[in-house]
Design a protein around this motif. Structure first.
Motif, PDB file in Angstrom:
ATOM      1  N   SER A  15       0.833  -1.214   0.000  1.00 55.27           N
ATOM      2  CA  SER A  15       0.000   0.000   0.000  1.00 55.27           C
ATOM      3  C   SER A  15       0.858   1.251   0.000  1.00 55.27           C
ATOM      4  O   SER A  15       0.630   2.183  -0.782  1.00 55.27           O
ATOM      5  CB  SER A  15      -0.906   0.018   1.241  1.00 55.27           C
ATOM      6  OG  SER A  15      -1.775  -1.064   1.221  1.00 55.27           O
ATOM      7  N   LEU A  16       1.832   1.279   0.874  1.00 50.77           N
ATOM      8  CA  LEU A  16       2.702   2.470   0.958  1.00 50.77           C
ATOM      9  C   LEU A  16       3.500   2.647  -0.333  1.00 50.77           C
ATOM     10  O   LEU A  16       3.672   3.777  -0.812  1.00 50.77           O
ATOM     11  CB  LEU A  16       3.639   2.343   2.166  1.00 50.77           C
ATOM     12  CG  LEU A  16       2.959   2.432   3.540  1.00 50.77           C
ATOM     13  CD1 LEU A  16       3.956   2.171   4.662  1.00 50.77           C
ATOM     14  CD2 LEU A  16       2.297   3.784   3.763  1.00 50.77           C
ATOM     15  N   LEU A  18       2.587   1.682  -3.282  1.00 52.96           N
ATOM     16  CA  LEU A  18       1.627   2.126  -4.306  1.00 52.96           C
ATOM     17  C   LEU A  18       1.380   3.629  -4.205  1.00 52.96           C
ATOM     18  O   LEU A  18       1.376   4.346  -5.206  1.00 52.96           O
ATOM     19  CB  LEU A  18       0.320   1.341  -4.118  1.00 52.96           C
ATOM     20  CG  LEU A  18      -0.712   1.419  -5.217  1.00 52.96           C
ATOM     21  CD1 LEU A  18      -0.184   0.803  -6.508  1.00 52.96           C
ATOM     22  CD2 LEU A  18      -1.978   0.688  -4.787  1.00 52.96           C
ATOM     23  N   MET A  19       1.212   4.088  -2.990  1.00 50.76           N
ATOM     24  CA  MET A  19       0.951   5.527  -2.795  1.00 50.76           C
ATOM     25  C   MET A  19       2.183   6.350  -3.116  1.00 50.76           C
ATOM     26  O   MET A  19       2.090   7.423  -3.703  1.00 50.76           O
ATOM     27  CB  MET A  19       0.492   5.773  -1.351  1.00 50.76           C
ATOM     28  CG  MET A  19      -0.960   5.369  -1.135  1.00 50.76           C
ATOM     29  SD  MET A  19      -1.617   5.894   0.446  1.00 50.76           S
ATOM     30  CE  MET A  19      -1.004   4.632   1.519  1.00 50.76           C
ATOM     31  N   THR A  20       3.348   5.819  -2.741  1.00 50.90           N
ATOM     32  CA  THR A  20       4.597   6.533  -3.047  1.00 50.90           C
ATOM     33  C   THR A  20       4.791   6.621  -4.563  1.00 50.90           C
ATOM     34  O   THR A  20       5.168   7.668  -5.084  1.00 50.90           O
ATOM     35  CB  THR A  20       5.800   5.786  -2.421  1.00 50.90           C
ATOM     36  OG1 THR A  20       5.505   5.506  -1.069  1.00 50.90           O
ATOM     37  CG2 THR A  20       7.076   6.596  -2.511  1.00 50.90           C
ATOM     38  N   GLN A  22       2.544   6.676  -6.799  1.00 48.44           N
ATOM     39  CA  GLN A  22       1.578   7.594  -7.424  1.00 48.44           C
ATOM     40  C   GLN A  22       1.781   9.054  -7.041  1.00 48.44           C
ATOM     41  O   GLN A  22       1.231   9.939  -7.687  1.00 48.44           O
ATOM     42  CB  GLN A  22       0.144   7.222  -6.985  1.00 48.44           C
ATOM     43  CG  GLN A  22      -0.370   5.927  -7.566  1.00 48.44           C
ATOM     44  CD  GLN A  22      -1.711   5.609  -6.960  1.00 48.44           C
ATOM     45  OE1 GLN A  22      -2.732   5.910  -7.535  1.00 48.44           O
ATOM     46  NE2 GLN A  22      -1.691   5.029  -5.780  1.00 48.44           N
ATOM     47  N   SER A  23       2.536   9.269  -5.965  1.00 50.63           N
ATOM     48  CA  SER A  23       2.574  10.625  -5.403  1.00 50.63           C
ATOM     49  C   SER A  23       3.006  11.679  -6.415  1.00 50.63           C
ATOM     50  O   SER A  23       2.556  12.822  -6.353  1.00 50.63           O
ATOM     51  CB  SER A  23       3.463  10.661  -4.162  1.00 50.63           C
ATOM     52  OG  SER A  23       4.756  10.241  -4.508  1.00 50.63           O
ATOM     53  N   PRO A  27      -2.842   9.437 -10.777  1.00 52.07           N
ATOM     54  CA  PRO A  27      -3.368   8.352  -9.937  1.00 52.07           C
ATOM     55  C   PRO A  27      -3.732   7.129 -10.767  1.00 52.07           C
ATOM     56  O   PRO A  27      -4.241   7.247 -11.879  1.00 52.07           O
ATOM     57  CB  PRO A  27      -4.601   8.963  -9.292  1.00 52.07           C
ATOM     58  CG  PRO A  27      -4.431  10.407  -9.409  1.00 52.07           C
ATOM     59  CD  PRO A  27      -3.606  10.662 -10.612  1.00 52.07           C
ATOM     60  N   PHE A  28      -3.455   6.018 -10.184  1.00 52.23           N
ATOM     61  CA  PHE A  28      -3.730   4.734 -10.845  1.00 52.23           C
ATOM     62  C   PHE A  28      -5.078   4.240 -10.316  1.00 52.23           C
ATOM     63  O   PHE A  28      -5.202   3.853  -9.146  1.00 52.23           O
ATOM     64  CB  PHE A  28      -2.593   3.768 -10.486  1.00 52.23           C
ATOM     65  CG  PHE A  28      -2.812   2.383 -10.971  1.00 52.23           C
ATOM     66  CD1 PHE A  28      -2.949   2.111 -12.331  1.00 52.23           C
ATOM     67  CD2 PHE A  28      -2.859   1.298 -10.080  1.00 52.23           C
ATOM     68  CE1 PHE A  28      -3.133   0.815 -12.776  1.00 52.23           C
ATOM     69  CE2 PHE A  28      -3.048  -0.004 -10.528  1.00 52.23           C
ATOM     70  CZ  PHE A  28      -3.178  -0.240 -11.889  1.00 52.23           C
ATOM     71  N   LEU A  29      -6.094   4.279 -11.160  1.00 54.52           N
ATOM     72  CA  LEU A  29      -7.456   3.969 -10.686  1.00 54.52           C
ATOM     73  C   LEU A  29      -8.073   2.837 -11.509  1.00 54.52           C
ATOM     74  O   LEU A  29      -8.760   3.089 -12.507  1.00 54.52           O
ATOM     75  CB  LEU A  29      -8.338   5.220 -10.756  1.00 54.52           C
ATOM     76  CG  LEU A  29      -7.804   6.437  -9.982  1.00 54.52           C
ATOM     77  CD1 LEU A  29      -8.558   7.685 -10.358  1.00 54.52           C
ATOM     78  CD2 LEU A  29      -7.902   6.205  -8.483  1.00 54.52           C
ATOM     79  N   PRO A  30      -7.862   1.606 -11.114  1.00 56.59           N
ATOM     80  CA  PRO A  30      -8.323   0.485 -11.931  1.00 56.59           C
ATOM     81  C   PRO A  30      -9.840   0.309 -11.967  1.00 56.59           C
ATOM     82  O   PRO A  30     -10.374  -0.205 -12.948  1.00 56.59           O
ATOM     83  CB  PRO A  30      -7.671  -0.727 -11.265  1.00 56.59           C
ATOM     84  CG  PRO A  30      -7.451  -0.309  -9.848  1.00 56.59           C
ATOM     85  CD  PRO A  30      -7.186   1.148  -9.886  1.00 56.59           C
ATOM     86  N   LEU A  31     -10.528   0.708 -10.913  1.00 58.70           N
ATOM     87  CA  LEU A  31     -11.975   0.457 -10.848  1.00 58.70           C
ATOM     88  C   LEU A  31     -12.808   1.731 -11.015  1.00 58.70           C
ATOM     89  O   LEU A  31     -13.921   1.834 -10.518  1.00 58.70           O
ATOM     90  CB  LEU A  31     -12.334  -0.224  -9.514  1.00 58.70           C
ATOM     91  CG  LEU A  31     -11.638  -1.564  -9.258  1.00 58.70           C
ATOM     92  CD1 LEU A  31     -11.911  -2.040  -7.848  1.00 58.70           C
ATOM     93  CD2 LEU A  31     -12.147  -2.613 -10.236  1.00 58.70           C
ATOM     94  N   LYS A  32     -12.216   2.698 -11.714  1.00 54.42           N
ATOM     95  CA  LYS A  32     -12.900   3.986 -11.859  1.00 54.42           C
ATOM     96  C   LYS A  32     -14.234   3.842 -12.601  1.00 54.42           C
ATOM     97  O   LYS A  32     -15.171   4.619 -12.391  1.00 54.42           O
ATOM     98  CB  LYS A  32     -12.001   4.978 -12.590  1.00 54.42           C
ATOM     99  CG  LYS A  32     -12.379   6.414 -12.300  1.00 54.42           C
ATOM    100  CD  LYS A  32     -11.477   7.396 -12.991  1.00 54.42           C
ATOM    101  CE  LYS A  32     -11.975   8.803 -12.696  1.00 54.42           C
ATOM    102  NZ  LYS A  32     -11.171   9.784 -13.424  1.00 54.42           N
ATOM    103  N   LEU A  34     -16.428   1.884 -12.154  1.00 52.06           N
ATOM    104  CA  LEU A  34     -17.533   1.598 -11.215  1.00 52.06           C
ATOM    105  C   LEU A  34     -18.357   2.854 -10.922  1.00 52.06           C
ATOM    106  O   LEU A  34     -19.511   2.775 -10.520  1.00 52.06           O
ATOM    107  CB  LEU A  34     -16.983   1.048  -9.898  1.00 52.06           C
ATOM    108  CG  LEU A  34     -16.694  -0.457  -9.826  1.00 52.06           C
ATOM    109  CD1 LEU A  34     -16.090  -0.801  -8.494  1.00 52.06           C
ATOM    110  CD2 LEU A  34     -17.989  -1.253 -10.022  1.00 52.06           C
ATOM    111  N   ASN A  35     -17.695   3.990 -11.110  1.00 54.97           N
ATOM    112  CA  ASN A  35     -18.391   5.276 -10.866  1.00 54.97           C
ATOM    113  C   ASN A  35     -19.663   5.388 -11.679  1.00 54.97           C
ATOM    114  O   ASN A  35     -20.668   5.897 -11.195  1.00 54.97           O
ATOM    115  CB  ASN A  35     -17.464   6.434 -11.227  1.00 54.97           C
ATOM    116  CG  ASN A  35     -16.955   7.116  -9.980  1.00 54.97           C
ATOM    117  OD1 ASN A  35     -17.624   7.108  -8.956  1.00 54.97           O
ATOM    118  ND2 ASN A  35     -15.763   7.671 -10.045  1.00 54.97           N
TER     119      ASN A  35
END
Lengths: 260, 149
Positions: A15-16, A18-20, A22-23, A27-32, A34-35
């Protein structure tokens, strides 16, 4: 137990990382996607909410409108009442004004302020008195006919004896055949026409006017019409009832005129 | 069937969460799902389901993939761990646990965003939001317990 802790450690690390990663990037949004599904859900929810709430909203709006309209109606009715009253008063005053122009002996116009305190007499209290030129035995009329005569007067008020009072009498004549008589009050709505001989042929509805022979009332003032004729009673004269043209309960303003 | 039910409930939770607002604060009901997963399924599955919920939430939020993934996964794990190892469930303890886990989740998201992206709000506002979200979730602590209890 160790496996679970390792799993947790790896999870936190991933998780850390992944966030690092993307910082400084997009942003990496695989399930966008779903919106869009969620937005469809929101649309359906809004439609259902609207379907349920719309009747209630309409009901509340109608309720509110109903309350507002009732208030407005009440206000308008009050205003209408005021205008109607003003209109009637205006009408009465016009009638009095017409009388003033017509009558040579006109003194003043007076408003009825009260009925006489004595329950047995038929009197009215007028808002004008000696200071306005009113004197005892002056005559009160309206556009319809004779109302009565002034029985008493004070500086500011006058007492009007109505022609239905038992103490009222006036010299009268029948307008058509000129037969003379005396009209007296009976204490009721109808007055009695006295001293009309048996041989006189009278008609129901015949108009009665003042004759002017009593030196109190000017001649020609309409008084009323014959409502009942009875020749069967013994005596020299007929029994005749006369209904006055002026309804005592509806008198508001009268014109005062001098004696003939 | 079980996972389909989870998917439907998760979807509905997102829908309800997005539709409600108390004092201009959006409630955090998804953390309840993560807690529930941890309590019922244990730490590992709690971590898995929680992180999946977090992944969806991050994707829907559209800002940064990770904060909810991390926080919800941790909450799922912690819920399973606390309920299986530490205490016997009582309603009050259930309420307190949910409040603490909600606070932990919201705090983790806030910190992750602040560190790896931009600060989502001031510290005072964040504290208020975190406390309010935990208060909204507190009553649900009564209903969240293990199958055996």
């Amino acid at each position: 137990m160790l496996g679970k802790r390792l799993l947790l450690f790896l999870f936190i690390l991933i998780s850390l990382s992944l966030m690092t990663y993307q910082s400084n990037r997009t942003p990496f949004l695989p399930l966008k996607s779903l919106n869009s599904a969620l937005n469809v859900f929101y649309d359906i929810k809004v439609s259902v909410k609207e379907f349920i709430s719309a009747p209630f909203r309409r009901m509340f709006l109608r309720e509110e409108e109903n309350r507002r309209l009732k208030t407005e109606l009440s206000q308008l009715l009050k205003e209408q009442q005021v205008w109607r009253e003003a209109f009637r008063e205006n009408q009465k005053l016009r009638e009095v004004l017409a009388l003033k122009e017509k009558e040579q002996h006109y003194v003043t116009a007076a408003r009825v302020v009260a009925r006489g305190t004595d329950q047995w007499s038929h009197t009215l209290i007028l808002d004008k008195g000696l200071t306005d030129g009113i004197k005892k035995d002056m005559v009160a009329i309206t556009d319809k006919g004779l109302v009565g005569k002034i029985s008493d007067v004070s500086p500011s008020y006058a007492y009007l004896l109505l022609l239905t009072d038992i103490n009222f009498s006036a010299a009268v004549r029948l307008q058509e055949n000129r037969t003379e008589g005396v009209l007296s009050g009976t204490g009721f709505r109808a007055c009695q026409l006295k001293y009309i001989p048996y041989e006189e042929e009278l008609k129901l509805g015949a108009a009665v006017v003042t004759s002017g022979l009593d030196s109190i009332f000017p001649g020609g003032i309409p008084l009323g019409y014959i409502s009942k004729i009875n020749k069967k009673e013994s005596g020299l004269f007929q029994y005749i009832e006369v209904i006055p043209y002026v309804d005592n309960t509806k008198i508001e303003v009268v014109a005062i005129i001098r004696r003939a | 069937m079980k996972y389909l039910l989870w998917a439907v409930v998760t979807f509905l939770t997102f829908g309800i969460q997005g539709s409600l607002s108390f004092f201009d604060i959006t409630p955090n009901f998804t953390v309840i799902l993560a807690c529930y997963a941890g309590i019922r399924e244990g730490e590992a599955k709690g971590l898995f389901i929680g992180s999946l919920i977090g992944l969806i939430e991050d994707s829907l939020a559209g800002s940064l993939l990770g904060p909810n993934l991390l926080s919800k996964g941790l909450v799922g794990y912690l819920a399973g761990f606390l309920y299986s190892k530490f205490f016997v469930w009582t309603p009050v303890l259930g309420i307190v646990t949910i409040m603490v886990l909600t606070m932990a989740d919201s705090f983790a998201v806030y910190m992750s965003r602040s560190i790896f992206d931009t600060m989502p709000s001031g510290i005072g506002a964040a504290a208020f939001i975190i406390v309010m979200q935990s208060l909204f979730n507190a009553p649900l602590g009564i209903f969240l317990k293990k199958k055996s209890e």
